[in-house]
Design a protein around this motif. Sequence first.
Motif, PDB file in Angstrom:
ATOM      1  N   PRO A   1       1.771  -5.379  -0.328  1.00  0.00           N
ATOM      2  CA  PRO A   1      -0.167  -4.300  -0.752  1.00  0.00           C
ATOM      3  C   PRO A   1       0.863  -2.927  -0.804  1.00  0.00           C
ATOM      4  O   PRO A   1       2.036  -2.396  -0.542  1.00  0.00           O
ATOM      5  N   ARG A   2      -0.127  -2.410  -1.394  1.00  0.00           N
ATOM      6  CA  ARG A   2       1.101  -0.885  -2.340  1.00  0.00           C
ATOM      7  C   ARG A   2       0.458   0.283  -1.148  1.00  0.00           C
ATOM      8  O   ARG A   2       0.363   1.763  -0.942  1.00  0.00           O
ATOM      9  N   THR A   3      -0.377   0.261   0.062  1.00  0.00           N
ATOM     10  CA  THR A   3      -1.344   0.847   0.597  1.00  0.00           C
ATOM     11  C   THR A   3      -0.393   1.714   1.312  1.00  0.00           C
ATOM     12  O   THR A   3      -0.477   2.515   1.702  1.00  0.00           O
ATOM     13  N   PHE A   4       0.738   0.797   1.988  1.00  0.00           N
ATOM     14  CA  PHE A   4       1.998   2.073   2.672  1.00  0.00           C
ATOM     15  C   PHE A   4       2.736   2.495   2.557  1.00  0.00           C
ATOM     16  O   PHE A   4       2.673   4.318   2.599  1.00  0.00           O
ATOM     17  N   TRP A   5       2.754   2.574   0.669  1.00  0.00           N
ATOM     18  CA  TRP A   5       3.452   4.257   0.278  1.00  0.00           C
ATOM     19  C   TRP A   5       1.988   4.815   0.076  1.00  0.00           C
ATOM     20  O   TRP A   5       2.701   6.363  -0.058  1.00  0.00           O
ATOM     21  N   THR A   6       0.676   4.709  -0.420  1.00  0.00           N
ATOM     22  CA  THR A   6      -0.292   5.636  -0.362  1.00  0.00           C
ATOM     23  C   THR A   6      -0.052   6.360   0.143  1.00  0.00           C
ATOM     24  O   THR A   6      -0.443   7.495   0.529  1.00  0.00           O
ATOM     25  N   VAL A   7      -0.074   6.155   2.155  1.00  0.00           N
ATOM     26  CA  VAL A   7      -0.907   6.471   3.059  1.00  0.00           C
ATOM     27  C   VAL A   7       0.279   7.353   3.045  1.00  0.00           C
ATOM     28  O   VAL A   7       0.510   8.387   3.882  1.00  0.00           O
ATOM     29  N   ALA A   8       1.484   6.941   3.058  1.00  0.00           N
ATOM     30  CA  ALA A   8       2.904   7.353   4.028  1.00  0.00           C
ATOM     31  C   ALA A   8       3.025   8.902   2.694  1.00  0.00           C
ATOM     32  O   ALA A   8       2.999   9.364   3.073  1.00  0.00           O
ATOM     33  N   ALA A   9       2.397   9.047   1.085  1.00  0.00           N
ATOM     34  CA  ALA A   9       2.463   9.603   0.164  1.00  0.00           C
ATOM     35  C   ALA A   9       1.501  11.583   1.312  1.00  0.00           C
ATOM     36  O   ALA A   9       2.132  12.618   1.196  1.00  0.00           O
TER      37      ALA A   9
ATOM     38  N   SER B   1       2.381   9.742  -5.402  1.00  0.00           N
ATOM     39  CA  SER B   1       1.632   8.095  -5.742  1.00  0.00           C
ATOM     40  C   SER B   1       0.856   7.414  -7.453  1.00  0.00           C
ATOM     41  O   SER B   1       1.611   6.574  -7.568  1.00  0.00           O
ATOM     42  N   LEU B   2       0.439   8.816  -7.827  1.00  0.00           N
ATOM     43  CA  LEU B   2      -0.184   8.047  -9.518  1.00  0.00           C
ATOM     44  C   LEU B   2       1.460   7.941 -10.680  1.00  0.00           C
ATOM     45  O   LEU B   2       1.168   6.893 -11.485  1.00  0.00           O
ATOM     46  N   CYS B   3       1.997   8.457 -10.112  1.00  0.00           N
ATOM     47  CA  CYS B   3       3.290   8.522 -11.271  1.00  0.00           C
ATOM     48  C   CYS B   3       4.407   7.242 -10.743  1.00  0.00           C
ATOM     49  O   CYS B   3       4.033   6.544 -11.774  1.00  0.00           O
ATOM     50  N   ALA B   4       4.090   6.938  -9.430  1.00  0.00           N
ATOM     51  CA  ALA B   4       5.237   5.698  -9.014  1.00  0.00           C
ATOM     52  C   ALA B   4       4.315   4.528  -9.912  1.00  0.00           C
ATOM     53  O   ALA B   4       4.905   3.528 -10.402  1.00  0.00           O
TER      54      ALA B   4
ATOM     55  N   THR C   1       9.041   8.057  -4.358  1.00  0.00           N
ATOM     56  CA  THR C   1       9.081   6.916  -5.366  1.00  0.00           C
ATOM     57  C   THR C   1       9.534   5.874  -6.462  1.00  0.00           C
ATOM     58  O   THR C   1       9.503   5.313  -6.853  1.00  0.00           O
ATOM     59  N   LEU C   2      10.942   6.971  -6.355  1.00  0.00           N
ATOM     60  CA  LEU C   2      11.688   5.212  -6.631  1.00  0.00           C
ATOM     61  C   LEU C   2      11.857   3.876  -5.604  1.00  0.00           C
ATOM     62  O   LEU C   2      11.945   2.852  -6.490  1.00  0.00           O
ATOM     63  N   GLY C   3      11.213   4.366  -4.355  1.00  0.00           N
ATOM     64  CA  GLY C   3      11.662   3.062  -3.491  1.00  0.00           C
ATOM     65  C   GLY C   3       9.851   2.396  -4.347  1.00  0.00           C
ATOM     66  O   GLY C   3       9.441   1.764  -3.795  1.00  0.00           O
ATOM     67  N   TYR C   4       8.606   3.504  -4.251  1.00  0.00           N
ATOM     68  CA  TYR C   4       7.678   3.521  -4.476  1.00  0.00           C
ATOM     69  C   TYR C   4       7.441   2.285  -5.280  1.00  0.00           C
ATOM     70  O   TYR C   4       6.788   1.143  -5.583  1.00  0.00           O
ATOM     71  N   VAL C   5       8.302   2.235  -6.472  1.00  0.00           N
ATOM     72  CA  VAL C   5       8.832   1.515  -8.437  1.00  0.00           C
ATOM     73  C   VAL C   5       9.019   0.390  -7.517  1.00  0.00           C
ATOM     74  O   VAL C   5       8.139  -0.627  -7.890  1.00  0.00           O
ATOM     75  N   ILE C   6      10.029   0.710  -6.955  1.00  0.00           N
ATOM     76  CA  ILE C   6      10.844  -0.912  -6.629  1.00  0.00           C
ATOM     77  C   ILE C   6       9.807  -1.937  -5.354  1.00  0.00           C
ATOM     78  O   ILE C   6      10.091  -3.014  -5.895  1.00  0.00           O
ATOM     79  N   PHE C   7       9.726  -1.521  -4.182  1.00  0.00           N
ATOM     80  CA  PHE C   7       8.928  -2.461  -3.529  1.00  0.00           C
ATOM     81  C   PHE C   7       8.025  -2.488  -4.185  1.00  0.00           C
ATOM     82  O   PHE C   7       6.756  -4.000  -3.395  1.00  0.00           O
ATOM     83  N   THR C   8       6.927  -1.969  -4.662  1.00  0.00           N
ATOM     84  CA  THR C   8       5.624  -2.965  -5.560  1.00  0.00           C
ATOM     85  C   THR C   8       5.820  -3.577  -7.174  1.00  0.00           C
ATOM     86  O   THR C   8       4.948  -4.218  -7.504  1.00  0.00           O
TER      87      THR C   8
ATOM     88  N   VAL D   1      -2.387   3.546 -19.277  1.00  0.00           N
ATOM     89  CA  VAL D   1      -3.412   4.805 -19.530  1.00  0.00           C
ATOM     90  C   VAL D   1      -4.614   4.337 -17.950  1.00  0.00           C
ATOM     91  O   VAL D   1      -5.099   4.700 -17.357  1.00  0.00           O
ATOM     92  N   ALA D   2      -5.027   2.958 -18.679  1.00  0.00           N
ATOM     93  CA  ALA D   2      -6.562   2.227 -17.523  1.00  0.00           C
ATOM     94  C   ALA D   2      -5.550   2.375 -16.479  1.00  0.00           C
ATOM     95  O   ALA D   2      -6.426   2.581 -15.572  1.00  0.00           O
ATOM     96  N   THR D   3      -4.154   1.578 -16.065  1.00  0.00           N
ATOM     97  CA  THR D   3      -4.255   1.735 -14.807  1.00  0.00           C
ATOM     98  C   THR D   3      -3.808   3.234 -14.387  1.00  0.00           C
ATOM     99  O   THR D   3      -4.401   3.457 -12.785  1.00  0.00           O
ATOM    100  N   LEU D   4      -3.041   4.220 -14.640  1.00  0.00           N
ATOM    101  CA  LEU D   4      -3.706   5.447 -14.506  1.00  0.00           C
ATOM    102  C   LEU D   4      -4.922   6.471 -13.910  1.00  0.00           C
ATOM    103  O   LEU D   4      -5.631   6.704 -12.475  1.00  0.00           O
ATOM    104  N   LEU D   5      -5.804   6.441 -14.823  1.00  0.00           N
ATOM    105  CA  LEU D   5      -6.776   6.568 -15.001  1.00  0.00           C
ATOM    106  C   LEU D   5      -7.745   5.912 -13.590  1.00  0.00           C
ATOM    107  O   LEU D   5      -8.188   6.823 -12.468  1.00  0.00           O
ATOM    108  N   GLY D   6      -8.028   4.151 -13.627  1.00  0.00           N
ATOM    109  CA  GLY D   6      -8.422   3.530 -12.692  1.00  0.00           C
ATOM    110  C   GLY D   6      -8.213   3.512 -11.497  1.00  0.00           C
ATOM    111  O   GLY D   6      -8.739   3.405 -10.519  1.00  0.00           O
TER     112      GLY D   6
END
Length: 238
Positions: free
Chosen positions: A87-95, A108-111, A75-82, A185-190
């Motif tokens: 693109p965050r696709t790598f982290w999402t697929v890796a999750a 993924s949603l939390c990060a 999660t920490l790596g996801y937050v830092i690199f994004t 909230v919009a980011t989380l839901l969307g």
Amino acid sequence: MTTLLSWARSFGHFLMSLARSAWRSILQWSIRRWLAFFAAILTVVALLYFFDLPDVAQLREASTRYGAWFPLLFTLGYVIFTQLPFPRTFWTVAAGILFGPWKGLALSLCALTVSAALSLLIVRTLLGDWIRPHLTHPAVFKINAHLERRGWLAIASLRMVAGVPFSLLNYVAALTPVKLSHFTVATLLGSIPTTALGVFFGDALTGHTSPSIIVAMVAFAAIGMGGLYMDSRLPTRP
């Protein structure tokens, strides 16, 4: 057409005035700020040069090495690199590959939500006081006021469109008056639809893209565009 051309000229004038203001502001920087600026540039360059984005094999090895701590480190790596415009696709697929569909989706949603909120705060801290007076320009005032009244719907809709860069939307939203709570909230839901697609695809990865994944991405993009259209048609309070 005349109205569009008039707005384009006005927006061009806005960009020119913004550029002149930025240049005058930069020329007035103190030595300490210049040193901090170059230190930040050198740090980013060093990170990009010496630290490559880990691949899935390296992440699997790390999950074995760190055990129960690995989800937090991921999660920490996801937050830092994004924070960077990658693109965050790598982290999402890796999750999805590493944690399975549901735990991977939750992480993924939390990060991404933490990452987006952090980007917003960083950009506002660095540029907010400088750019805020310029947002009264006629070319951007109506857009700015609209985001202040109902920015959450526009943000949520754009998050559903897979082609909209995650980091870029964070940076742009930071320069508008949309509230941090609404943006978060919009980011989380969307982000749920496209993030679920990435995580579930990672979980079921077989070496080729499933046609159903592509169809679902197009469908969610259409929903996002529909949200933007609805946002443009709904009345807003003055």
